[in-house]
Write an enzyme that holds these catalytic residues in place. Sequence first.
Site, mmCIF file in Angstrom:
data_model
loop_
_atom_site.group_PDB
_atom_site.id
_atom_site.type_symbol
_atom_site.label_atom_id
_atom_site.label_comp_id
_atom_site.label_asym_id
_atom_site.label_seq_id
_atom_site.Cartn_x
_atom_site.Cartn_y
_atom_site.Cartn_z
ATOM 1 N N LYS A 15 0.821 -1.206 0.000
ATOM 2 C CA LYS A 15 0.000 0.000 0.000
ATOM 3 C C LYS A 15 0.862 1.266 0.000
ATOM 4 O O LYS A 15 0.597 2.195 -0.735
ATOM 5 C CB LYS A 15 -0.884 0.079 1.263
ATOM 6 C CG LYS A 15 -1.782 -1.094 1.497
ATOM 7 C CD LYS A 15 -2.643 -0.867 2.730
ATOM 8 C CE LYS A 15 -1.884 -0.732 4.041
ATOM 9 N NZ LYS A 15 -1.157 -1.918 4.497
ATOM 10 N N ARG A 90 -8.198 1.319 10.418
ATOM 11 C CA ARG A 90 -7.768 -0.050 10.701
ATOM 12 C C ARG A 90 -8.692 -0.757 11.675
ATOM 13 O O ARG A 90 -8.475 -1.926 11.965
ATOM 14 C CB ARG A 90 -6.376 -0.011 11.325
ATOM 15 C CG ARG A 90 -5.241 -0.305 10.353
ATOM 16 C CD ARG A 90 -3.980 0.018 11.101
ATOM 17 N NE ARG A 90 -2.840 -0.765 10.781
ATOM 18 C CZ ARG A 90 -1.812 -0.302 10.062
ATOM 19 N NH1 ARG A 90 -1.880 0.879 9.499
ATOM 20 N NH2 ARG A 90 -0.746 -1.037 9.904
ATOM 21 N N ARG A 128 11.937 -6.173 3.782
ATOM 22 C CA ARG A 128 11.731 -4.744 3.525
ATOM 23 C C ARG A 128 12.820 -3.876 4.156
ATOM 24 O O ARG A 128 13.243 -4.093 5.275
ATOM 25 C CB ARG A 128 10.371 -4.354 4.084
ATOM 26 C CG ARG A 128 10.044 -2.900 3.920
ATOM 27 C CD ARG A 128 8.585 -2.675 3.920
ATOM 28 N NE ARG A 128 7.958 -2.878 5.212
ATOM 29 C CZ ARG A 128 6.662 -2.683 5.424
ATOM 30 N NH1 ARG A 128 5.881 -2.327 4.432
ATOM 31 N NH2 ARG A 128 6.148 -2.874 6.618
ATOM 32 N N ARG A 162 12.843 -1.776 9.491
ATOM 33 C CA ARG A 162 11.904 -1.291 10.503
ATOM 34 C C ARG A 162 11.920 -2.155 11.753
ATOM 35 O O ARG A 162 11.959 -3.374 11.667
ATOM 36 C CB ARG A 162 10.489 -1.265 9.923
ATOM 37 C CG ARG A 162 10.180 -0.011 9.193
ATOM 38 C CD ARG A 162 8.872 -0.105 8.469
ATOM 39 N NE ARG A 162 7.762 -0.581 9.291
ATOM 40 C CZ ARG A 162 6.495 -0.467 8.928
ATOM 41 N NH1 ARG A 162 6.194 0.096 7.785
ATOM 42 N NH2 ARG A 162 5.529 -0.928 9.694
ATOM 43 N N ARG A 173 1.177 -8.276 13.876
ATOM 44 C CA ARG A 173 0.558 -7.327 12.940
ATOM 45 C C ARG A 173 -0.407 -8.032 11.996
ATOM 46 O O ARG A 173 -1.477 -7.509 11.686
ATOM 47 C CB ARG A 173 1.634 -6.565 12.172
ATOM 48 C CG ARG A 173 2.315 -5.522 13.053
ATOM 49 C CD ARG A 173 3.668 -5.106 12.520
ATOM 50 N NE ARG A 173 3.583 -4.426 11.256
ATOM 51 C CZ ARG A 173 4.551 -4.408 10.352
ATOM 52 N NH1 ARG A 173 5.666 -5.069 10.569
ATOM 53 N NH2 ARG A 173 4.408 -3.757 9.232
HETATM 54 P P1 AMP Z 1 2.205 0.675 9.054
HETATM 55 O O1 AMP Z 1 3.412 1.402 8.608
HETATM 56 O O2 AMP Z 1 0.959 1.161 8.374
HETATM 57 O O3 AMP Z 1 2.348 -0.820 8.961
HETATM 58 O O4 AMP Z 1 1.994 1.026 10.606
HETATM 59 C C1 AMP Z 1 2.977 0.712 11.566
HETATM 60 C C2 AMP Z 1 2.385 0.717 12.965
HETATM 61 O O5 AMP Z 1 1.845 2.013 13.265
HETATM 62 C C3 AMP Z 1 1.217 -0.232 13.174
HETATM 63 O O6 AMP Z 1 1.639 -1.561 13.448
HETATM 64 C C4 AMP Z 1 0.529 0.412 14.382
HETATM 65 O O7 AMP Z 1 1.231 0.179 15.582
HETATM 66 C C5 AMP Z 1 0.665 1.901 14.049
HETATM 67 N N1 AMP Z 1 -0.478 2.366 13.215
HETATM 68 C C6 AMP Z 1 -0.449 2.766 11.926
HETATM 69 N N2 AMP Z 1 -1.665 3.102 11.479
HETATM 70 C C7 AMP Z 1 -2.509 2.913 12.517
HETATM 71 C C8 AMP Z 1 -3.911 3.053 12.693
HETATM 72 N N3 AMP Z 1 -4.712 3.467 11.695
HETATM 73 N N4 AMP Z 1 -4.425 2.748 13.914
HETATM 74 C C9 AMP Z 1 -3.651 2.349 14.930
HETATM 75 N N5 AMP Z 1 -2.331 2.161 14.829
HETATM 76 C C10 AMP Z 1 -1.753 2.437 13.644
#
Ligand code: AMP
Length: 220
Positions: A15, A90, A128, A162, A173
Site C-alpha cells: 500500500k 484499521r 523490507r 523497521r 501485525r
Molecule cells: P504501518 O506502517 O501502516 O504498517 O503502521 C505501523 C504501525 O503504526 C502499526 O503496526 C501500528 O502500531 C501503528 N499504526 C499505523 N496506522 C494505525 C492506525 N490506523 N491505527 C492504529 N495504529 C496504527
Amino acid sequence: MNKIVVLIGAPGAGKGTQARLLEERKGIPQISTGDMFREMKTLDTPLAREVQEIMRSGKLVPDEVTYRMVKDRTSRDDCRGGYILDGYPRTAVQAEQLEGLATEQGFEILAIEVDVPREELMRRLTGRRSCPVCGEIYNIYSKPPKVEGRCDLHPEAELAHRADDNEESVGTRLATYDEQTKPLIDYYANSGRLSKVSGTGSLEDIYAELEKLVLRRIIN
Ligand code: AMP
C-alpha cells in the site's frame, strides 16, 4: 478528485509503495498513519514513547490518538482536493470516525483492497528496507537497491530495517489485521464502495490498475 481513497491491505501488501507513486505521479497527497507515528520517534514526550512501544509490539495505537492525527493532517490545504489514506482506518471505530470526517470535509470514500496471498507477505515484510532520508521502500528479494544496503538516491544513508519488521511483530501485525482491519473490507463492500486490485505482479502493473480506479469518476 474530491474523494478520500482508502487503501486496505495486510501489512506488506504494498500500500505504501503504491500510495507514494500516486502522490509522485498524480500529486494526490498520501497520508500514512504509520509514517506519521514513526516520525514521532524523534520526540521525547510520554505520548511519543507510548506510541513507539505499541508500534514495536505490532499492536495498534488507540483510535482517538490516531483520529486526531488524521483529522489535523487532512485539514491542511494540500488535502482540499482529496487524499489517499494508507493504513487508516484499521478498526471499526476508525471507519466510523472517518465517515464523520468525510462528511465534514465533503468527500466520498472509495476503498481499494490490495490483495496479496499470506505466504508472500512474510517474505516481503522481513525483506523490507527503507531509506531514512527520503523514505523510499526497497526489498532485498523483490526490489533491491543498486548498491546493497544503500538508497539509490541517497547513497550516504544506510537503508534501515523497521523495528517492527521482525518475525514476532510481523505475526502480531498480521493477526491484528485479520481481527480488526479485514472486516472493513466487507463494511465497504456492503455499502458499494469497495474495489479490489491484485497486489502481486510488477509494481507498474499494480500501479496502472490502481491509477485507473483512483481516477475513475463514477464508481460502479
Ligand atoms: P504501518 O506502517 O501502516 O504498517 O503502521 C505501523 C504501525 O503504526 C502499526 O503496526 C501500528 O502500531 C501503528 N499504526 C499505523 N496506522 C494505525 C492506525 N490506523 N491505527 C492504529 N495504529 C496504527
